[in-house]
Write a protein that holds these residues in place. Structure first.
Motif, PDB file in Angstrom:
ATOM      1  N   GLN A 416     -37.420 -29.950  98.695  1.00  0.00           N
ATOM      2  CA  GLN A 416     -36.722 -30.036  97.407  1.00  0.00           C
ATOM      3  C   GLN A 416     -37.446 -30.691  96.388  1.00  0.00           C
ATOM      4  N   VAL A 417     -38.490 -31.398  96.598  1.00  0.00           N
ATOM      5  CA  VAL A 417     -39.602 -31.893  95.946  1.00  0.00           C
ATOM      6  C   VAL A 417     -40.801 -31.003  95.823  1.00  0.00           C
ATOM      7  N   LEU A 418     -40.955 -30.606  96.995  1.00  0.00           N
ATOM      8  CA  LEU A 418     -42.160 -29.740  96.955  1.00  0.00           C
ATOM      9  C   LEU A 418     -42.377 -28.594  96.080  1.00  0.00           C
ATOM     10  N   VAL A 419     -41.308 -27.621  96.165  1.00  0.00           N
ATOM     11  CA  VAL A 419     -41.242 -26.324  95.516  1.00  0.00           C
ATOM     12  C   VAL A 419     -41.485 -26.597  94.143  1.00  0.00           C
ATOM     13  N   PRO A 420     -40.681 -27.511  93.480  1.00  0.00           N
ATOM     14  CA  PRO A 420     -41.041 -27.396  91.813  1.00  0.00           C
ATOM     15  C   PRO A 420     -42.328 -28.055  91.671  1.00  0.00           C
ATOM     16  N   VAL A 421     -42.757 -28.604  92.522  1.00  0.00           N
ATOM     17  CA  VAL A 421     -44.348 -29.317  92.349  1.00  0.00           C
ATOM     18  C   VAL A 421     -45.382 -27.969  92.267  1.00  0.00           C
ATOM     19  N   VAL A 422     -45.100 -27.261  93.277  1.00  0.00           N
ATOM     20  CA  VAL A 422     -45.998 -26.104  93.662  1.00  0.00           C
ATOM     21  C   VAL A 422     -45.817 -25.213  92.509  1.00  0.00           C
ATOM     22  N   VAL A 423     -44.624 -24.832  92.060  1.00  0.00           N
ATOM     23  CA  VAL A 423     -44.283 -23.842  91.118  1.00  0.00           C
ATOM     24  C   VAL A 423     -44.878 -24.319  89.630  1.00  0.00           C
TER      25      VAL A 423
END
Length: 478
Positions: A416-423
Motif C-alpha cells: 500500500q506504500v509501494l504503489v503510490p510511490v511508484v505511480v
C-alpha cells in the motif's frame, strides 16, 4: 559570572526503536503468560490475568486507531479533491494506481501458486480432514456491490448477536464506502465553486484537529505493540504450527519473496533506491505486523507515504485509503493461492490449468469484491467456493491464522506504500530529494508544530509539493 548551561531535553529513541522494544518486551511477557497457563475449573478454563491484560492493551490500541479512521478518511479525501486543479488528472492517477494494484497482485498470486506446487503442503500434513468444518460466514461476488454502494451516509453497519439471552450490538464501518462518499462529496464541493468555500474551510479545520488527536494515539503504538504481540504468543504459541509447518513455511517464503524481491525489483526498475523505501516505510510495516490490521495501521501508512517518501498529499490521501481496502498482496494473493492448493491436495482433488487461472482472477479482482470485510478468511472462502473446493478445509487452517496474519498484513501495508510511490515517480510528482533522504527516526519531530498550512489549497497532482510543510498530514486510515 558564567551563564548557566542550557538544559538538555530528554531525547526519546526513534519510533522504530520504540516499536522494536515493545515487540521484544511483548514476546517476553507473552512467554511468561503462556507458562502461567489458564485458570479455573476443568472444562471452564479462562485466560490468566496477564494474558487478559495484554489482550486488552492490544485490542484497545487498535480500537483507538480505528475510531479515528472514518473522519480522517472522509475529511482528507474531501479536502484533497476539492482543491484539485484538474479532476481529469486525478482520474488518470486513479486509473494508474488501480493498474499497479492489479500488476503487483498478479505477480504475488503467481508466486503463491508456484510455492503451493513446490511445497505441496496438503500432501505433507498430519491433519485429519474429518476435523474440518465450514466457517460461519464466507465471501461471495455479490459482496462487491454491498461493499461499494453506501448503505448510509457514514458507511456504518451494525450486527447483533444474542449470547446467553443477552443481545450485543456491534457497530462497524466500511472504509471503501467512506472513500466513495468522500469522493462524491469532494467532487461536488469542487464543482460548487465559491458556494462551497465555507464547507471546505470547515473541513480543513476539522482535519487539523483530527490529525492532532491521531498522533496522540500513534504515540501509544509501542505500548499497543507490547499488548498485541504478547497476547498472540500467550494465546497461540507455536505448538499449533506442527501439523501445518510446511504450509506456514510456504506462506512466509512467499511473503518474503514479494516483500524483499518483487518490491525491490519494481523500485529499481523505476529508478528508486530500495534502501530509502524501506527506511521510510518501515514504521508502517512494523505496526502492520504487530497490529494485524491494515485499517488500524493506515494513519501511519499515510504518514510515511507522504512525509517520509515524498508522495504529494493530494494524491496520497486518495491512494492510501484505496489501497488499504483493495491492495492486499498477502491476504488476497499469496495466502488464498497456497491455501486453495493445500485444500485441494488434502482432499485429493486435481486442479486443472483453468483452476489456477481462476485463482489468479479471484486474487486480482476479488480483493475489491470483498473490500471492507474482515481479514483473509473472506478472500480464502471466496477462492475456495469459486473453485468448488470443500469449505470444510478452511476450518483446518484457522488455528494458525493469527500467526500467518502478522506476515500477511505487513506485506499488505508494504504494498500500500509501494504503489503510490511508484505511480508518483512515473508521473513526475514524487519529491525525489525527500524520498532519497527518507528516514523513520524523526517521525514525530515536528508533530507539535502548528499546522499553519492546513487551510492552504493543496497542490494539484503534477505541481511542486516540495515547499509544503512537512509536518502536515492529509491522511487516511483499514
Amino acid at each position: 559570572m558564567s551563564a548557566p548551561s542550557p538544559q538538555r531535553r530528554l531525547r526519546w529513541p526513534s519510533f522504530s526503536v520504540q516499536i522494536i522494544a515493545g515487540l521484544v518486551l511483548g514476546l517476553l511477557l507473552g512467554w511468561v503468560a503462556r507458562s502461567m497457563g489458564e485458570v479455573g475449573p476443568a472444562g471452564h478454563e479462562t485466560p490468566n490475568w496477564l494474558t487478559t491484560t495484554l489482550g486488552t492493551i492490544g485490542s484497545d490500541f487498535v480500537t483507538l486507531l480505528k475510531a479515528v479512521v472514518p473522519p480522517l478518511v472522509f475529511l482528507a479525501i474531501v479536502v484533497s479533491i476539492a482543491n484539485l486543479k484538474g479532476v481529469a488528472n486525478a482520474a488518470r492517477l486513479a486509473w494508474k494506481t488501480l493498474l499497479w494494484f492489479a500488476i503487483t497482485s498478479l505477480v504475488a498470486v503467481s508466486i503463491g501458486i508456484a510455492l503451493g506446487l513446490v511445497f505441496q503442503p496438503g500432501k505433507h500434513t498430519s491433519l485429519d480432514i474429518s476435523q474440518g468444518s465450514a466457517p460461519s460466514h464466507t465471501g461471495t461476488w455479490i459482496d462487491f456491490l454491498t461493499g461499494l454502494i453506501p448503505g448510509n451516509f457514514l458507511g456504518l453497519g451494525a450486527s447483533t448477536q444474542i449470547t446467553d439471552g443477552a443481545a450485543e450490538t456491534n457497530v462497524s464501518f466500511n472504509v471503501l464506502q467512506i472513500v466513495v462518499i468522500a469522493i462524491v462529496v469532494g467532487i461536488a464541493a469542487y464543482k460548487s465553486g465559491k458556494k462551497a468555500d465555507p464547507f471546505i474551510a470547515f473541513s480543513r479545520s476539522a482535519l487539523a484537529i483530527v490529525q492532532k488527536v491521531l498522533w496522540w494515539i500513534i504515540r501509544l503504538a509501542p505500548l499497543g505493540t507490547l499488548g498485541l504481540i504478547g497476547n498472540a504468543v500467550a494465546s497461540y504459541g507455536w505448538d499449533l504450527l506442527s501439523p501445518l509447518a510446511r504450509f506456514a513455511i510456504a506462506i512466509y517464503v512467499g511473503l518474503a519473496l514479494v516483500l524483499f524481491v518483487v518490491y525491490p525489483v519494481i523500485l529499481r526498475s523505476n529508478g528508486l533506491k530500495v534502501s530509502s523505501y524501506f527506511r521510510g516505510a518501515w514504521p508502517a510495516i512494523q505496526l502492520g505486523f504487530v497490529s494485524r490490521s491494515s485499517i488500524g495501521t493506515l494513519p501511519v501508512t499515510e504518514r510515511v507515504t507522504e512525509r517520509n517518501l515524498g508522495v504529494p498529499k493530494s494524491y496520497a490521501s486518495f491512494a492510501v485509503p484505496l489501497g488499504a481496502t483493495t491492495k492486499m498482496d498477502g491476504c488476497a494473493s499469496i495466502y488464498p493461492a497456497v491455501a486453495a492448493i493445500f485444500i485441494a491436495q488434502l482432499f485429493g482433488i486435481h486442479l486443472s490449468l483453468t483452476d489456477y487461472l481462476l485463482i489468479a482472477f479471484v486474487s486480482v479482482v476479488g480483493s475489491a469484491a470483498t473490500a471492507g470485510l474482515t481479514g483473509a478468511l473472506v478472500m480464502l472462502t471466496l477462492t475456495v467456493s469459486t473453485l468448488g473446493l470443500p469449505l470444510a478445509g478452511v476450518g483446518l487452517l484457522l488455528a494458525i491464522d493469527p500467526i500467518l496474519d502478522m506476515g500477511r498484513t505487513a506485506t499488505n501495508v508494504a504494498g500500500q506504500v509501494l504503489v503510490p510511490v511508484v505511480v508518483a515517480k512515473r508521473e513526475g510528482i514524487l519529491d525525489i530529494e525527500q524520498y532519497q533522504s527518507a528516514t523513520a527516526d524523526d517521525l514525530f519531530s515536528d508533530d507539535d508544530a502548528d499546522v499553519t498550512s492546513a487551510g492552504a489549497p493543496a497542490a494539484a497532482p503534477g505541481a511542486d509539493d516540495a515547499t509544503e510543510a512537512e509536518g502536515e498530514l492529509v491522511g487516511s486510515a483499514r
